[in-house]
Motif scaffolding. Structure first.
Motif, short mmCIF file in Angstrom:
data_model
loop_
_atom_site.label_atom_id
_atom_site.label_comp_id
_atom_site.label_asym_id
_atom_site.label_seq_id
_atom_site.Cartn_x
_atom_site.Cartn_y
_atom_site.Cartn_z
N ASP A 39 0.85 -1.19 0.00
CA ASP A 39 0.00 0.00 0.00
C ASP A 39 0.89 1.24 0.00
N PRO A 40 0.80 2.10 -1.02
CA PRO A 40 1.64 3.30 -1.06
C PRO A 40 1.48 4.20 0.17
N HIS A 41 0.34 4.09 0.86
CA HIS A 41 0.18 4.87 2.09
C HIS A 41 1.11 4.38 3.19
N GLY A 42 1.52 3.11 3.10
CA GLY A 42 2.52 2.58 4.02
C GLY A 42 2.07 2.48 5.46
N SER A 43 0.80 2.19 5.70
CA SER A 43 0.32 2.12 7.08
C SER A 43 1.04 1.04 7.88
N MET A 44 1.25 -0.12 7.28
CA MET A 44 1.93 -1.19 8.00
C MET A 44 3.40 -0.86 8.20
N THR A 45 4.00 -0.23 7.21
CA THR A 45 5.39 0.20 7.35
C THR A 45 5.53 1.18 8.51
N ALA A 46 4.60 2.14 8.60
CA ALA A 46 4.62 3.09 9.71
C ALA A 46 4.34 2.42 11.04
N TYR A 47 3.49 1.39 11.02
CA TYR A 47 3.16 0.64 12.24
C TYR A 47 4.43 0.15 12.92
N PHE A 48 5.39 -0.28 12.11
CA PHE A 48 6.64 -0.82 12.66
C PHE A 48 7.75 0.22 12.72
N GLY A 49 7.38 1.49 12.72
CA GLY A 49 8.33 2.56 13.01
C GLY A 49 9.14 3.06 11.84
N GLN A 50 8.77 2.70 10.61
CA GLN A 50 9.48 3.17 9.42
C GLN A 50 8.67 4.26 8.73
N ASP A 51 9.36 5.15 8.04
CA ASP A 51 8.69 6.27 7.37
C ASP A 51 8.61 6.00 5.87
N PRO A 52 7.40 5.70 5.34
CA PRO A 52 7.29 5.40 3.90
C PRO A 52 7.62 6.59 3.00
N ASP A 53 7.66 7.79 3.56
CA ASP A 53 8.00 8.97 2.76
C ASP A 53 9.50 9.13 2.55
N THR A 54 10.30 8.50 3.41
CA THR A 54 11.75 8.71 3.32
C THR A 54 12.55 7.43 3.09
N LEU A 55 11.90 6.28 3.11
CA LEU A 55 12.63 5.02 2.91
C LEU A 55 13.28 4.97 1.53
N GLU A 56 14.56 4.63 1.50
CA GLU A 56 15.26 4.51 0.22
C GLU A 56 15.05 3.14 -0.40
N LYS A 57 14.87 2.13 0.43
CA LYS A 57 14.68 0.77 -0.07
C LYS A 57 13.31 0.28 0.35
N SER A 58 12.50 -0.10 -0.63
CA SER A 58 11.14 -0.56 -0.36
C SER A 58 10.73 -1.54 -1.45
N ALA A 59 9.49 -2.01 -1.37
CA ALA A 59 8.96 -2.92 -2.39
C ALA A 59 9.03 -2.31 -3.79
N TYR A 60 9.10 -1.02 -3.87
CA TYR A 60 9.21 -0.32 -5.16
C TYR A 60 10.40 -0.84 -5.97
N LEU A 61 11.51 -1.17 -5.28
CA LEU A 61 12.72 -1.62 -5.98
C LEU A 61 12.51 -2.94 -6.71
N LEU A 62 11.59 -3.76 -6.22
CA LEU A 62 11.34 -5.05 -6.87
C LEU A 62 10.81 -4.84 -8.29
N PHE A 63 10.03 -3.79 -8.47
CA PHE A 63 9.44 -3.52 -9.79
C PHE A 63 10.42 -2.81 -10.71
N GLN A 64 11.54 -2.32 -10.15
CA GLN A 64 12.57 -1.65 -10.96
C GLN A 64 13.76 -2.55 -11.23
N ALA A 65 13.81 -3.71 -10.55
CA ALA A 65 15.00 -4.56 -10.63
C ALA A 65 15.22 -5.08 -12.04
N ALA A 66 16.43 -4.89 -12.54
CA ALA A 66 16.78 -5.40 -13.87
C ALA A 66 17.16 -6.87 -13.79
N SER A 67 17.66 -7.29 -12.62
CA SER A 67 18.11 -8.67 -12.45
C SER A 67 16.93 -9.60 -12.24
N PRO A 68 17.00 -10.82 -12.78
CA PRO A 68 15.94 -11.81 -12.50
C PRO A 68 16.00 -12.34 -11.07
#
Length: 266
Positions: A39-68
């Motif tokens: 969820d781009p709102h990142g409610s669960m991410t925030a639940y565990f003390g992480q900030d979805p607005d500033t995280l450099e590594k997230s599920a987003y990278l999986l969709f950008q990965a060039a490697s299989p």
């Protein structure tokens, strides 16, 4: 590895609460749990003390990965939580751009499924917290999961949101070899109100055995647990809310309790 998705095309119905608290009870069974926040709102991410607005590594990278080797990428993203058995693959707000970015890219709906296959020896259960909108992220979650959990707030407007989700499920099932199993979970139930009682009855009348035989009550301890960044099972295991999710997990693992049995014991 068992993969569950928690979804509804309406916000505020208890998706994140359901995901986190099922994870807590799985952890109490000694199972290794991966939580995936899509969820781009990142409610669960925030639940565990992480900030979805500033995280450099997230599920987003999986969709950008060039490697299989998506598993390798995922391992660089996954974070520990305060519960040893629970790990988190966090979300970031960048996920909201994927539908526009990916366009017609081949295989974009199978990224999460392919990632989890490469992690299957490392976790016993995966729970995916889904966005409330139909798009590439929800499609990924539904393609990856074996069982769909549908939290529905016990009020009439939320029942309308369930209709949209059931329509989406029907479309998804057309492309699956077998229909996706699902369980509807009544949430935020307040037995003091007629509206909640009537909504619950309507859910059971319309969907029968596809509805959890219990319900998740309103419990102020959920808020306290979220402030601590822990599942309620690990903070107040005997609270009404925690016991309700323990009952839900039993049904998900062992099958529903027959309705007649419930009637005879009330």
């Amino acid at each position: 590895m068992k993969v569950w998705a928690v979804a509804n095309q309406k916000g505020g119905v208890g998706k994140t609460t359901t995901t986190v608290n099922l994870a807590g009870h799985l952890a109490l069974q000694g199972r290794r749990v991966l939580l995936v926040d899509l969820d781009p709102h990142g409610s669960m991410t925030a639940y565990f003390g992480q900030d979805p607005d500033t995280l450099e590594k997230s599920a987003y990278l999986l969709f950008q990965a060039a490697s299989p080797d998506l598993g390798k990428t995922a391992r660089t993203i996954i974070l520990p939580t305060r519960v040893k058995e629970i790990s988190l693959l966090p979300a970031s707000t960048a996920l909201a751009t994927l539908d526009r970015q990916l366009g017609t890219r081949e295989g974009k709906g199978l990224v999460i499924m392919r990632t989890l296959k490469q992690l299957q020896d490392e976790y016993d259960d995966v729970l995916i917290d889904c966005p409330p909108l139909l798009g590439i992220l929800l499609v990924n979650a539904l393609a990856a999961c074996e069982h769909l959990i549908l939290p529905v707030q016990t009020e009439f407007l939320a029942l309308k949101g369930l209709e949209r989700m059931m329509h989406t499920l029907g479309m998804i099932n057309k492309s699956r070899p077998e229909p996706l199993r699902f369980t509807i979970v009544p949430t935020m139930f307040d037995r003091r109100t007629r509206a909640a009682q009537e909504s619950l009855k309507l859910l059971r009348d319309q969907h029968g055995d596809d509805v959890f035989s219990g319900m998740i009550p309103i419990d102020t301890r959920f808020r306290e647990a979220s402030k601590r960044g822990m599942p309620l099972s690990h903070l107040a295991g005997k609270s009404h809310g925690s016991l309700a999710y323990a009952g839900l997990l039993r049904e998900l693992q062992n099958g529903p309790i027959p309705r007649l049995h419930l009637v005879n014991n009330t």
